[in-house]
Write an enzyme that holds these catalytic residues in place. Structure first.
Site, short mmCIF file in Angstrom:
data_model
loop_
_atom_site.label_atom_id
_atom_site.label_comp_id
_atom_site.label_asym_id
_atom_site.label_seq_id
_atom_site.Cartn_x
_atom_site.Cartn_y
_atom_site.Cartn_z
CB SER A 22 45.95 27.01 36.38
OG SER A 22 44.74 27.67 36.62
N1 SAH Z 1 43.60 32.29 35.28
C1 SAH Z 1 44.31 32.68 36.49
C2 SAH Z 1 44.01 31.78 37.68
C3 SAH Z 1 42.60 31.85 38.08
S1 SAH Z 1 42.25 31.50 39.78
C4 SAH Z 1 45.80 32.76 36.26
O1 SAH Z 1 46.26 32.50 35.15
O2 SAH Z 1 46.50 33.13 37.20
C5 SAH Z 1 40.53 31.89 39.66
C6 SAH Z 1 40.23 33.36 39.64
O3 SAH Z 1 38.84 33.52 39.38
C7 SAH Z 1 40.51 34.06 40.95
O4 SAH Z 1 41.36 35.15 40.75
C8 SAH Z 1 39.12 34.51 41.43
O5 SAH Z 1 39.13 35.72 42.15
C9 SAH Z 1 38.40 34.64 40.12
N2 SAH Z 1 36.93 34.58 40.19
C10 SAH Z 1 36.13 33.74 40.89
N3 SAH Z 1 34.84 34.01 40.66
C11 SAH Z 1 34.80 35.05 39.78
C12 SAH Z 1 33.76 35.78 39.15
N4 SAH Z 1 32.45 35.52 39.36
N5 SAH Z 1 34.09 36.79 38.32
C13 SAH Z 1 35.40 37.08 38.08
N6 SAH Z 1 36.43 36.42 38.63
C14 SAH Z 1 36.14 35.42 39.47
#
Ligand code: SAH
Length: 218
Positions: A62
């Site tokens: 993000s």
């Molecule tokens: N917080 C992260 C960015 C998140 S991007 C950072 O600091 O880099 C969103 C993430 O959520 C992705 O890696 C994606 O794979 C994950 N995601 C999406 N759906 C999910 C779920 N149901 N359970 C766990 N992770 C999930």
């Protein structure tokens, strides 16, 4: 990376403080965590720019301001246990680790989880546990949490997350579809969920049981 300290100071003052994040603890954490270590090698020159960056698997780290804002909305105290859904690069988890006692972070892609674990270890951050699971179900093993941050866009607030939130706890979550989402800040008060604050954001979709089905992020 050369001059990364100076780039981080500038990132905090120009992108984060200027937009109204006031918590001194959050600002200090944003100055401390080496964002360039959490991005892919070819993205390192852009690590301190005001935007999300690709981290592989179609996912993104993000924008720094959003990480800071969500951290501030979580209102963490040092003894708190916090849950993050969507570990991605591990950067948001690293920031939370400086603000709370223990961070649990759930990621659905094993490869991203493993890379995040390695980065966190290299950065000597020892109070984050990364779990591979469907985070739309939360992580009941370590509940209740004083704060839960969802870093992917959900169609609605997943029921299990409400249940795993401690009394007085905060749930920060982007709710909406591909066209845009609102960042919602909920507080559990006497068992009821009270909606706090709203802002337009753009996250990748939350998948899983309480997330968007494949092809349904509209
Ligand atoms: N917080 C992260 C960015 C998140 S991007 C950072 O600091 O880099 C969103 C993430 O959520 C992705 O890696 C994606 O794979 C994950 N995601 C999406 N759906 C999910 C779920 N149901 N359970 C766990 N992770 C999930």
């Amino acid at each position: 990376m050369k001059d990364d300290f100076e780039l981080r100071q500038r990132m905090v003052s120009e992108q984060i403080e200027r937009r109204g994040v006031r918590s001194l603890r959050v600002l200090a954490a944003m100055r401390a965590v080496q964002r360039h270590c959490f991005v892919l090698p070819d993205q390192q020159p852009y690590a301190y720019e005001d935007r999300p960056l690709p981290i592989g698997f179609g996912q993104t780290i993000s924008q720094p301001y959003i990480v800071a804002l969500m951290s501030e909305l979580a209102e963490l105290e040092l003894q708190d246990t916090v849950l993050e859904i969507g570990t991605g690069s591990g950067y948001q988890a690293a920031v939370l680790a400086l603000l709370a006692r223990q961070v649990h972070s759930v990621e659905r892609y094993p490869d991203l989880a493993e890379r995040a674990r390695c980065t966190l270890q290299e950065e000597k951050i020892g109070n984050v546990s990364v779990h591979v699971a469907d985070g739309s179900l939360g992580w009941p093993e370590a509940a209740p949490y004083q704060a839960i941050l969802v870093t992917a866009a959900a169609p609605a607030v997943p029921e299990p997350l409400q249940q795993q939130l401690a009394e007085g706890g905060r749930l920060i979550i982007p709710v909406g579809g591909r066209g845009g989402q609102e960042l919602q800040s909920w507080r559990k008060q006497e068992g009821c969920m009270i909606l706090g604050r709203v802002l337009g954001v753009a996250f990748v979709p939350l998948r899983g049981q309480y997330g968007w089905a494949e092809g349904e992020f509209i």
